[in-house]
Enzyme design. Structure first.
Site, PDB file in Angstrom:
ATOM      1  N   GLY A 116       0.817  -1.203   0.000  1.00 62.91           N
ATOM      2  CA  GLY A 116       0.000   0.000   0.000  1.00 62.91           C
ATOM      3  C   GLY A 116       0.853   1.255   0.000  1.00 62.91           C
ATOM      4  O   GLY A 116       2.001   1.235  -0.456  1.00 62.91           O
ATOM      5  N   SER A 117       0.315   2.317   0.526  1.00 66.72           N
ATOM      6  CA  SER A 117       0.994   3.604   0.501  1.00 66.72           C
ATOM      7  C   SER A 117       2.093   3.665   1.555  1.00 66.72           C
ATOM      8  O   SER A 117       2.100   2.910   2.530  1.00 66.72           O
ATOM      9  CB  SER A 117      -0.013   4.733   0.763  1.00 66.72           C
TER      10      SER A 117
ATOM     11  N   GLY B  78       2.328   2.173   5.433  1.00 66.96           N
ATOM     12  CA  GLY B  78       3.467   1.423   5.938  1.00 66.96           C
ATOM     13  C   GLY B  78       4.100   2.053   7.156  1.00 66.96           C
ATOM     14  O   GLY B  78       4.578   1.355   8.061  1.00 66.96           O
TER      15      GLY B  78
ATOM     16  N   GLU C 172       5.612  -3.418   1.199  1.00 61.51           N
ATOM     17  CA  GLU C 172       5.735  -3.047  -0.214  1.00 61.51           C
ATOM     18  C   GLU C 172       4.937  -1.765  -0.397  1.00 61.51           C
ATOM     19  O   GLU C 172       3.715  -1.792  -0.508  1.00 61.51           O
ATOM     20  CB  GLU C 172       5.186  -4.155  -1.126  1.00 61.51           C
TER      21      GLU C 172
END
Length: 502
Positions: A234-235, A239, A256
């Site tokens: 995600g963004s 994270g 990721e």
């Protein structure tokens, strides 16, 4: 009149054997028209507790199953994914807005990773090391972690789940999946096929689960100590929240996150090849890939010619309903994405940018609740704040350079570090770009764009991209714990380092 995608979605769900829990808590929506597809009942906190108990119990049985036997489950899942490739692609198009070839390509990634994981099930290798003590042997062994929580994003609603799940399953783990709220139907269909595969091979019940849930339940999954690994796609903002929360309970995380990907076009580049590579990487999935090319760093000797050709190519792009198979650019996912697109272009102009093409919303009369936009190219005088910010939309910022070291420095001067590329026929330039002094990204390509990674290599990035690795190579190690074993097969007990005691 109802759009045909509604009937196609229901047929695809039925074909995959998926039952959507109907309700009013959440709503499946298609960005193609902006309409709701159906209402869904959300998984409750009490049901999550049952899911985690079930996943823990399944893990204790699954970890004792030989890895090649675990591979049989993934093999069967891959067969079912191939059988229902068209059904899943319909759902990806419906919920993520991808054109059919991109949707089918994402499903193919799932099939490919299953094939890789089946082979991996016989190759979970450890090492044997020499011992300094006579009659001793040292080795390392790898063991399953436990329950793996997988959190995925809307832009790739099924492939990253498969990257994690196919590998985690052969490594001996159980899975709990929290998909994006925007792509719940994709998740339900994918999970239904895995459930069928598990029944077909006699895998333990409770080995995999999917949560129909919002952020609140996702946070509970992140915070639960029974979840050994949280793999989150995600963004960067997401994270930055997930990583510390998992670390605070001494869990593991695999992140990721965002990318602000760039390509360098050198004066020796094959410009025809570069044009195709840049166009797809910048425009594919309407600029909503984590590997989308957002910056073009081009040598000043070829900049005028190349950018002119690129603007012309953008003028030929067909923008519209992706389900028809006649468009190359589909919609942005929702209104918020369009707002970010418009605000980024406004900021670019304020920071000295010149809009060369695109920048407008289109098809608003036909689809008032959907958000189709023209991919934009913006010439920037330097790498300003907005250029250093990832905007999940089809905006390509163009800057020029004179010397390669200058281009590499410009390339690396962003917080993100996912994917990168150079177009050159000069072997020295190519080798420098992939050397220690070159790209600081997890993916560094030569003469291909920033998008379209194959499953054989480890996928992931550095810096604010999170540092995680999924898919191929040795990414499987993230889903296992390592033990160093020393076996004494002598009748003596020498101590290491010559220590004497008793």
């Amino acid at each position: 009149m109802t759009h045909p995608i509604h009937d196609q979605v229901r047929a695809a769900l039925e074909a995959c054997g998926a039952t959507a829990p109907e309700g009013t808590d959440l709503h499946a929506r298609t960005p193609i028209t902006g309409e709701q597809l159906m209402g869904l009942r959300a998984t409750t906190a009490e049901e999550l507790e049952g899911v985690l108990v079930s996943a823990e119990q399944a893990f204790t049985a699954w970890r004792d199953t030989p890895a090649p036997v675990r591979g049989a489950l993934v093999k069967r899942w891959g067969e079912l994914l191939a059988e229902h490739k068209d059904d899943l692609a319909v759902l990806v198009t419906a919920e993520a807005g991808k054109i059919p070839s991109e949707a089918a390509g994402e499903v193919q990634e799932m099939i490919d990773i299953c094939e890789l994981a089946v082979g991996l099930s016989r190759q979970l290798f450890g090492r044997t090391m020499p011992s300094e003590r006579p009659g001793h042997r040292m080795m390392e062994t790898w063991h399953p972690l436990g329950v793996v929580g997988v959190i995925t994003a809307f832009n790739f609603p099924v492939a990253p789940y498969a990257w994690n799940t196919a590998v985690a399953l052969v490594c001996g783990n159980s899975i709990v999946w929290k998909p994006s709220e925007a792509t719940l139907l994709c998740a339900l269909a994918t999970d239904a096929l895995l459930a069928r595969a598990a029944r077909d091979v006699g895998a333990p019940e409770g080995l995999h689960h999917v949560l129909v849930a919002d952020r609140t339940l996702g946070e509970k999954l992140v915070d639960d100590t029974r979840v050994a690994l949280v793999s989150a796609t995600g963004s960067t903002r997401m994270g930055a929240e997930v990583g510390p929360r998992v670390a605070a309970r001494f869990g593991r995380s695999l992140l990721e996150l965002g990318g602000n990907n760039a390509a360098i076009v050198a004066p020796s580049a094959d410009l025809d090849l570069a044009l195709r590579g840049v166009a797809f990487a910048a425009v594919g999935t309407a600029g909503q890939r984590c590997t989308t090319m957002r910056r073009l760093i081009i040598h000043e000797d070829v900049a005028e010619e190349f950018v002119e050709r690129l603007v012309q190519a953008y003028g030929t792009l067909t923008i519209g309903d992706p389900s028809t198979g006649e468009s190359l650019v589909g919609p942005l996912v929702h209104e918020g994405a369009h707002t970010a697109y418009a605000e980024a272009l406004e900021a670019a102009r304020a920071q000295g940018g010149e809009l060369l093409c695109g920048g407008e919303r289109v098809l608003a009369d036909e689809f008032p609740d959907a958000y189709y936009v023209q991919p934009a190219i913006v010439r920037m005088p330097e790498q300003t704040e907005i250029v250093r910010t990832e905007t999940f939309a089809p905006i390509l910022y163009v800057m020029t350079y004179r010397e390669l070291d200058e281009a590499i420095a410009l390339h690396n001067d962003v917080p993100q570090g996912l994917s990168s590329a150079i177009f050159t026929t000069d072997v020295r330039e190519a080798e420098r770009f992939v050397s220690d002094a070159g790209s600081d990204c997890g993916i560094a390509n030569v003469n291909i764009g920033t998008s379209g990674a194959e499953i054989g290599g480890a996928f992931g990035g550095e810096k604010h991209t999170g540092g995680g690795r999924e898919s191929g190579s040795d990414a499987w190690r993230a889903y296992m714990r390592r033990a160093t074993n020393t076996v004494n097969y002598s009748d003596e007990l020498p101590l290491a380092q010559g220590v004497e005691f008793l």
